[in-house]
Design a protein around this motif. Structure first.
Motif, PDB file in Angstrom:
ATOM      1  N   ASN A   1      31.129-109.265  48.690  1.00  0.00           N
ATOM      2  CA  ASN A   1      30.310-110.340  49.254  1.00  0.00           C
ATOM      3  C   ASN A   1      30.296-111.588  48.374  1.00  0.00           C
ATOM      4  O   ASN A   1      30.293-112.719  48.885  1.00  0.00           O
ATOM      5  CB  ASN A   1      28.869-109.857  49.453  1.00  0.00           C
ATOM      6  N   ILE A   2      30.291-111.398  47.060  1.00  0.00           N
ATOM      7  CA  ILE A   2      30.086-112.527  46.145  1.00  0.00           C
ATOM      8  C   ILE A   2      31.367-113.257  45.784  1.00  0.00           C
ATOM      9  O   ILE A   2      31.376-114.494  45.662  1.00  0.00           O
ATOM     10  CB  ILE A   2      29.346-112.038  44.888  1.00  0.00           C
ATOM     11  N   LEU A   3      32.473-112.539  45.607  1.00  0.00           N
ATOM     12  CA  LEU A   3      33.699-113.187  45.146  1.00  0.00           C
ATOM     13  C   LEU A   3      34.216-114.273  46.098  1.00  0.00           C
ATOM     14  O   LEU A   3      34.614-115.355  45.637  1.00  0.00           O
ATOM     15  CB  LEU A   3      34.786-112.147  44.871  1.00  0.00           C
ATOM     16  N   PRO A   4      34.213-114.055  47.407  1.00  0.00           N
ATOM     17  CA  PRO A   4      34.629-115.160  48.300  1.00  0.00           C
ATOM     18  C   PRO A   4      33.702-116.368  48.184  1.00  0.00           C
ATOM     19  O   PRO A   4      34.163-117.513  48.243  1.00  0.00           O
ATOM     20  CB  PRO A   4      34.560-114.538  49.700  1.00  0.00           C
ATOM     21  N   PHE A   5      32.412-116.128  48.020  1.00  0.00           N
ATOM     22  CA  PHE A   5      31.456-117.215  47.836  1.00  0.00           C
ATOM     23  C   PHE A   5      31.789-118.014  46.569  1.00  0.00           C
ATOM     24  O   PHE A   5      31.755-119.252  46.566  1.00  0.00           O
ATOM     25  CB  PHE A   5      30.048-116.637  47.757  1.00  0.00           C
ATOM     26  N   LEU A   6      32.135-117.309  45.492  1.00  0.00           N
ATOM     27  CA  LEU A   6      32.497-117.990  44.254  1.00  0.00           C
ATOM     28  C   LEU A   6      33.761-118.828  44.439  1.00  0.00           C
ATOM     29  O   LEU A   6      33.857-119.954  43.926  1.00  0.00           O
ATOM     30  CB  LEU A   6      32.709-116.970  43.133  1.00  0.00           C
ATOM     31  N   PHE A   7      34.724-118.295  45.164  1.00  0.00           N
ATOM     32  CA  PHE A   7      35.972-119.037  45.374  1.00  0.00           C
ATOM     33  C   PHE A   7      35.716-120.319  46.170  1.00  0.00           C
ATOM     34  O   PHE A   7      36.212-121.399  45.806  1.00  0.00           O
ATOM     35  CB  PHE A   7      36.993-118.169  46.107  1.00  0.00           C
ATOM     36  N   VAL A   8      34.946-120.211  47.248  1.00  0.00           N
ATOM     37  CA  VAL A   8      34.638-121.397  48.054  1.00  0.00           C
ATOM     38  C   VAL A   8      33.836-122.402  47.227  1.00  0.00           C
ATOM     39  O   VAL A   8      34.063-123.613  47.306  1.00  0.00           O
ATOM     40  CB  VAL A   8      33.872-120.997  49.331  1.00  0.00           C
ATOM     41  N   GLY A   9      32.906-121.904  46.433  1.00  0.00           N
ATOM     42  CA  GLY A   9      32.130-122.788  45.574  1.00  0.00           C
ATOM     43  C   GLY A   9      33.009-123.515  44.569  1.00  0.00           C
ATOM     44  O   GLY A   9      32.838-124.717  44.325  1.00  0.00           O
ATOM     45  N   CYS A  10      33.968-122.798  43.975  1.00  0.00           N
ATOM     46  CA  CYS A  10      34.891-123.428  43.022  1.00  0.00           C
ATOM     47  C   CYS A  10      35.733-124.496  43.709  1.00  0.00           C
ATOM     48  O   CYS A  10      35.961-125.577  43.150  1.00  0.00           O
ATOM     49  CB  CYS A  10      35.804-122.371  42.397  1.00  0.00           C
TER      50      CYS A  10
ATOM     51  N   LEU B   1      29.961-118.127  33.009  1.00  0.00           N
ATOM     52  CA  LEU B   1      28.501-118.044  33.093  1.00  0.00           C
ATOM     53  C   LEU B   1      28.058-117.971  34.559  1.00  0.00           C
ATOM     54  O   LEU B   1      27.123-117.240  34.904  1.00  0.00           O
ATOM     55  CB  LEU B   1      27.860-119.254  32.422  1.00  0.00           C
ATOM     56  N   VAL B   2      28.750-118.728  35.396  1.00  0.00           N
ATOM     57  CA  VAL B   2      28.424-118.723  36.827  1.00  0.00           C
ATOM     58  C   VAL B   2      28.743-117.363  37.437  1.00  0.00           C
ATOM     59  O   VAL B   2      27.940-116.792  38.187  1.00  0.00           O
ATOM     60  CB  VAL B   2      29.204-119.840  37.555  1.00  0.00           C
ATOM     61  N   GLY B   3      29.919-116.824  37.128  1.00  0.00           N
ATOM     62  CA  GLY B   3      30.303-115.528  37.687  1.00  0.00           C
ATOM     63  C   GLY B   3      29.371-114.411  37.265  1.00  0.00           C
ATOM     64  O   GLY B   3      28.971-113.573  38.075  1.00  0.00           O
ATOM     65  N   TRP B   4      29.008-114.396  35.975  1.00  0.00           N
ATOM     66  CA  TRP B   4      28.090-113.366  35.472  1.00  0.00           C
ATOM     67  C   TRP B   4      26.727-113.480  36.151  1.00  0.00           C
ATOM     68  O   TRP B   4      26.178-112.479  36.630  1.00  0.00           O
ATOM     69  CB  TRP B   4      27.947-113.506  33.965  1.00  0.00           C
ATOM     70  N   SER B   5      26.172-114.685  36.203  1.00  0.00           N
ATOM     71  CA  SER B   5      24.830-114.859  36.778  1.00  0.00           C
ATOM     72  C   SER B   5      24.829-114.647  38.285  1.00  0.00           C
ATOM     73  O   SER B   5      23.800-114.257  38.844  1.00  0.00           O
ATOM     74  CB  SER B   5      24.281-116.247  36.440  1.00  0.00           C
ATOM     75  N   ALA B   6      25.950-114.871  38.949  1.00  0.00           N
ATOM     76  CA  ALA B   6      26.024-114.609  40.390  1.00  0.00           C
ATOM     77  C   ALA B   6      25.835-113.127  40.675  1.00  0.00           C
ATOM     78  O   ALA B   6      25.259-112.745  41.705  1.00  0.00           O
ATOM     79  CB  ALA B   6      27.367-115.089  40.954  1.00  0.00           C
ATOM     80  N   ILE B   7      26.299-112.288  39.760  1.00  0.00           N
ATOM     81  CA  ILE B   7      26.182-110.835  39.935  1.00  0.00           C
ATOM     82  C   ILE B   7      24.827-110.323  39.467  1.00  0.00           C
ATOM     83  O   ILE B   7      24.177-109.499  40.121  1.00  0.00           O
ATOM     84  CB  ILE B   7      27.301-110.110  39.158  1.00  0.00           C
TER      85      ILE B   7
END
Length: 311
Positions: free
Chosen positions: A63-72, A171-177
């Motif tokens: 659920n989170i990884l696609p969100f991170l990619f779009v955000g990047c 930092l963003v990836g860690w805190s997203a999880i």
């Protein structure tokens, strides 16, 4: 008698629409995902290590990884737009950048500002889907993203500032999880990312070392050009690998992390630095570009490190 069929022509209205949109696609660099991958890989490091430490179920990562990619992608596109607005006068004097949409006249400065505003609004909308800590960590990175173009005007070390900016993704990836930060892990991982980005941006800067003085650009390549730049690049590479190793020790990573991720990464940066021809702009770009796929070398070990813990 033979008959030939002429190729179908694109309707004029559609062609005009395409011609109007293409400069904006080039402006925000989504015609190529190079910058998006460079922004995304540190996010992946942080997310996969957090998932490993906290034994996060795979469904959460999915659920989170696609969100991170779009955000990047969203953040990077806005940063590219503001970069080109600030650098438009310099870009006209550099062979590699003079045909970008703003200096070439394909996009006006006014329209670029409007476009950038829309991009930032879209990015903030994406943040409404993030947890509070992740959103705040991401917002804290925005001044770095938007200030980077200004640094090349008054310091010869803009590549160091870019390292601080792009390393932030971990930092963003860690805190997203996790919804929090754990500095004994996040600090060495962030420093690793800083060293990595600092190094590849120096290689990138060597493309323009002949044009930069005329354009008034202060780049790290100009400082290092006659001062054994490969020694400095090697020091950054060692820092990258060392702090990634320290991160693995702190989280008690398993053999996959050390034997796959670290070794593959060390081999890549060693190849990159030993073979790059800093006098050849094309080779500099190719070696810089290779950092966009370094993640594909690192992710298998990180995934195996994670899956063996949660299985």
């Amino acid at each position: 008698m033979s008959t030939t069929t002429s190729p179908a022509k694109t309707p004029i209205s559609i062609q005009k629409a395409i011609d109007a949109v293409v400069p904006y696609i080039k402006l925000c660099r989504i015609n190529g995902l190079l910058g998006v991958w460079l922004t995304f890989w540190p996010c992946i490091w942080g997310a996969l290590l957090a998932a490993y430490v906290y034994r996060v179920p795979p469904s959460t990562l999915i659920n989170i990884l696609p969100f991170l990619f779009v955000g990047c992608a969203s953040l990077h596109s806005a940063a590219c737009t503001i970069n080109d607005i600030f650098d438009r006068d310099m870009d006209r004097l550099v062979a590699r950048t003079k045909n970008r949409p703003i200096p070439s006249g394909a996009v006006s400065v006014r329209n670029a500002w409007i476009f950038m505003t829309v991009q930032v609004i879209a990015f903030f909308y994406l943040l409404t889907w993030a947890n509070t800590t992740c959103a705040l960590v991401t917002i804290a990175n925005l001044p770095l993203q938007f200030a980077y173009p200004l640094f090349k005007r008054f310091t010869y070390w803009p590549s160091a500032f870019l390292g601080l900016t792009f390393g932030w993704g971990s930092l963003v990836g860690w805190s997203a999880i996790t919804g929090s930060l754990t500095w004994k892990v996040n600090a060495p991982l962030y420093i690793a990312g800083v060293c990595w980005a600092f190094g590849y941006d120096i290689i990138y800067a060597f493309q323009d070392k002949r044009d930069d003085p005329q354009a008034g650009v202060k780049s790290t390549a100009l400082i290092l050009d006659n001062n054994r730049p490969k020694i400095f690049l090697s020091a950054l590479a060692i820092g990258f690998i060392t702090f990634f190793y320290i991160t693995g020790q702190v989280v008690a990573a398993n053999a996959a992390y050390f034997n796959l991720t670290l070794i593959a990464t060390a081999m890549h940066v060693a190849w990159q630095i030993s073979t790059v021809d800093l006098e050849n702009p094309d080779d500099c770009f190719q070696k810089f570009y290779s950092n966009s796929w370094i993640g594909w070398l690192m992710v298998p070990g990180l995934l195996l490190n994670y899956t063996t813990r949660v299985a």
